[in-house]
Design a protein around this motif. Sequence first.
Motif, PDB file in Angstrom:
ATOM      1  N   TYR A   1       9.983  33.622  16.852  1.00  0.00           N
ATOM      2  CA  TYR A   1       9.898  32.514  15.905  1.00  0.00           C
ATOM      3  C   TYR A   1      10.188  31.156  16.568  1.00  0.00           C
ATOM      4  O   TYR A   1      10.489  30.194  15.886  1.00  0.00           O
ATOM      5  CB  TYR A   1      10.861  32.732  14.731  1.00  0.00           C
ATOM      6  CG  TYR A   1      10.409  33.839  13.798  1.00  0.00           C
ATOM      7  CD1 TYR A   1       9.525  33.574  12.766  1.00  0.00           C
ATOM      8  CD2 TYR A   1      10.868  35.141  13.968  1.00  0.00           C
ATOM      9  CE1 TYR A   1       9.096  34.588  11.911  1.00  0.00           C
ATOM     10  CE2 TYR A   1      10.452  36.155  13.127  1.00  0.00           C
ATOM     11  CZ  TYR A   1       9.568  35.872  12.105  1.00  0.00           C
ATOM     12  OH  TYR A   1       9.146  36.867  11.269  1.00  0.00           O
ATOM     13  N   THR A   2      10.167  31.089  17.887  1.00  0.00           N
ATOM     14  CA  THR A   2      10.399  29.816  18.578  1.00  0.00           C
ATOM     15  C   THR A   2       9.134  29.297  19.248  1.00  0.00           C
ATOM     16  O   THR A   2       9.090  28.128  19.638  1.00  0.00           O
ATOM     17  CB  THR A   2      11.490  29.996  19.656  1.00  0.00           C
ATOM     18  OG1 THR A   2      11.080  31.000  20.583  1.00  0.00           O
ATOM     19  CG2 THR A   2      12.828  30.380  19.021  1.00  0.00           C
ATOM     20  N   GLU A   3       8.120  30.140  19.371  1.00  0.00           N
ATOM     21  CA  GLU A   3       6.884  29.707  20.023  1.00  0.00           C
ATOM     22  C   GLU A   3       6.146  28.713  19.127  1.00  0.00           C
ATOM     23  O   GLU A   3       5.930  28.968  17.935  1.00  0.00           O
ATOM     24  CB  GLU A   3       5.993  30.910  20.313  1.00  0.00           C
ATOM     25  CG  GLU A   3       4.736  30.557  21.081  1.00  0.00           C
ATOM     26  CD  GLU A   3       3.837  31.754  21.314  1.00  0.00           C
ATOM     27  OE1 GLU A   3       2.671  31.561  21.660  1.00  0.00           O
ATOM     28  OE2 GLU A   3       4.322  32.890  21.117  1.00  0.00           O
ATOM     29  N   ASP A   4       5.773  27.590  19.725  1.00  0.00           N
ATOM     30  CA  ASP A   4       5.179  26.499  18.954  1.00  0.00           C
ATOM     31  C   ASP A   4       3.907  26.925  18.223  1.00  0.00           C
ATOM     32  O   ASP A   4       3.745  26.654  17.029  1.00  0.00           O
ATOM     33  CB  ASP A   4       4.882  25.322  19.897  1.00  0.00           C
ATOM     34  CG  ASP A   4       4.410  24.103  19.129  1.00  0.00           C
ATOM     35  OD1 ASP A   4       5.120  23.681  18.192  1.00  0.00           O
ATOM     36  OD2 ASP A   4       3.314  23.595  19.430  1.00  0.00           O
ATOM     37  N   LYS A   8       3.159  27.136  14.095  1.00  0.00           N
ATOM     38  CA  LYS A   8       2.014  26.473  13.475  1.00  0.00           C
ATOM     39  C   LYS A   8       1.192  27.477  12.667  1.00  0.00           C
ATOM     40  O   LYS A   8       0.684  27.165  11.584  1.00  0.00           O
ATOM     41  CB  LYS A   8       1.150  25.823  14.555  1.00  0.00           C
ATOM     42  CG  LYS A   8       1.776  24.611  15.210  1.00  0.00           C
ATOM     43  CD  LYS A   8       0.851  24.045  16.279  1.00  0.00           C
ATOM     44  CE  LYS A   8       1.489  22.832  16.964  1.00  0.00           C
ATOM     45  NZ  LYS A   8       0.617  22.317  18.045  1.00  0.00           N
ATOM     46  N   HIS A   9       1.075  28.682  13.181  1.00  0.00           N
ATOM     47  CA  HIS A   9       0.333  29.742  12.486  1.00  0.00           C
ATOM     48  C   HIS A   9       1.002  30.089  11.151  1.00  0.00           C
ATOM     49  O   HIS A   9       0.339  30.190  10.110  1.00  0.00           O
ATOM     50  CB  HIS A   9       0.262  30.975  13.402  1.00  0.00           C
ATOM     51  CG  HIS A   9      -0.431  32.149  12.794  1.00  0.00           C
ATOM     52  ND1 HIS A   9      -1.791  32.189  12.572  1.00  0.00           N
ATOM     53  CD2 HIS A   9       0.059  33.344  12.349  1.00  0.00           C
ATOM     54  CE1 HIS A   9      -2.109  33.346  12.010  1.00  0.00           C
ATOM     55  NE2 HIS A   9      -1.004  34.070  11.869  1.00  0.00           N
ATOM     56  N   ILE A  10       2.334  30.257  11.193  1.00  0.00           N
ATOM     57  CA  ILE A  10       3.082  30.565   9.969  1.00  0.00           C
ATOM     58  C   ILE A  10       2.973  29.408   8.974  1.00  0.00           C
ATOM     59  O   ILE A  10       2.748  29.603   7.773  1.00  0.00           O
ATOM     60  CB  ILE A  10       4.558  30.860  10.300  1.00  0.00           C
ATOM     61  CG1 ILE A  10       4.689  32.125  11.164  1.00  0.00           C
ATOM     62  CG2 ILE A  10       5.383  31.003   9.013  1.00  0.00           C
ATOM     63  CD1 ILE A  10       4.245  33.390  10.473  1.00  0.00           C
ATOM     64  N   LEU A  11       3.133  28.182   9.462  1.00  0.00           N
ATOM     65  CA  LEU A  11       3.052  27.011   8.587  1.00  0.00           C
ATOM     66  C   LEU A  11       1.676  26.913   7.935  1.00  0.00           C
ATOM     67  O   LEU A  11       1.560  26.622   6.734  1.00  0.00           O
ATOM     68  CB  LEU A  11       3.348  25.743   9.388  1.00  0.00           C
ATOM     69  CG  LEU A  11       3.235  24.436   8.596  1.00  0.00           C
ATOM     70  CD1 LEU A  11       4.223  24.425   7.432  1.00  0.00           C
ATOM     71  CD2 LEU A  11       3.472  23.239   9.517  1.00  0.00           C
ATOM     72  N   ALA A  12       0.632  27.166   8.719  1.00  0.00           N
ATOM     73  CA  ALA A  12      -0.713  27.102   8.158  1.00  0.00           C
ATOM     74  C   ALA A  12      -0.902  28.140   7.061  1.00  0.00           C
ATOM     75  O   ALA A  12      -1.549  27.879   6.041  1.00  0.00           O
ATOM     76  CB  ALA A  12      -1.741  27.303   9.273  1.00  0.00           C
TER      77      ALA A  12
END
Length: 206
Positions: A1-4, A8-12
């Motif tokens: 859960y630290t990989e940028d 972004k994938h989760i946020l999308a």
Amino acid sequence: YTEDNYLKHILAGIQYAIGGNDQLDYAKAKSPIPPDEDRFVKTQLVTGEFYEPTEMTILPNFDILILERRGGIKLYKHDTKTVKQVGYLDAYFKTLHTPGVNAEEGMLGLAKDPDYATNHYVYIYYSPADSSVNRLSRFTFVNDTLDKATEKTILEVKAQREICCHTGGSIAFGPDKLLYFSAGDNSTPFDEKGQKYVNNGFAPLN
């Protein structure tokens, strides 16, 4: 859960699930103001006239047709304030082969046709004594009499009758003049001896 890129994938995904998330304008919301309680009066029409009444429908002249679970069909006359029997169907209402088991079948649903004033049709959803089904039928009701000879079977729902309960059956016409009925799930939330399938206390929705 630290990989940028993963973040972004989760946020999308979250943003997609939320959708546009538009701000709603509640000033456009309209709802009727509920009437005050003192605008209603409860009037008891009759007492002691019915045995296990289940459903009723109000006719155009304000007479009221009432079903009794065990087969009786009664009519409350608006002009004379009296009740009389106007029909009877041989309805199944008590388990015949399993001692100590209640039954919920019988006269289950009643509705007048949207065009009753011209066709005098009434619809009854009931459990006929001679067949393990619940039957939706149309009858003609004329001169304060349900004419059994006019019965037209519309739908039959197979039913088991050795295990209680959950026998639904209320019927109603929608604004589209389609007739809707509720079937119930015809089973029990309790385990029954000798039965292959048990519910272990859960609702039998599966």
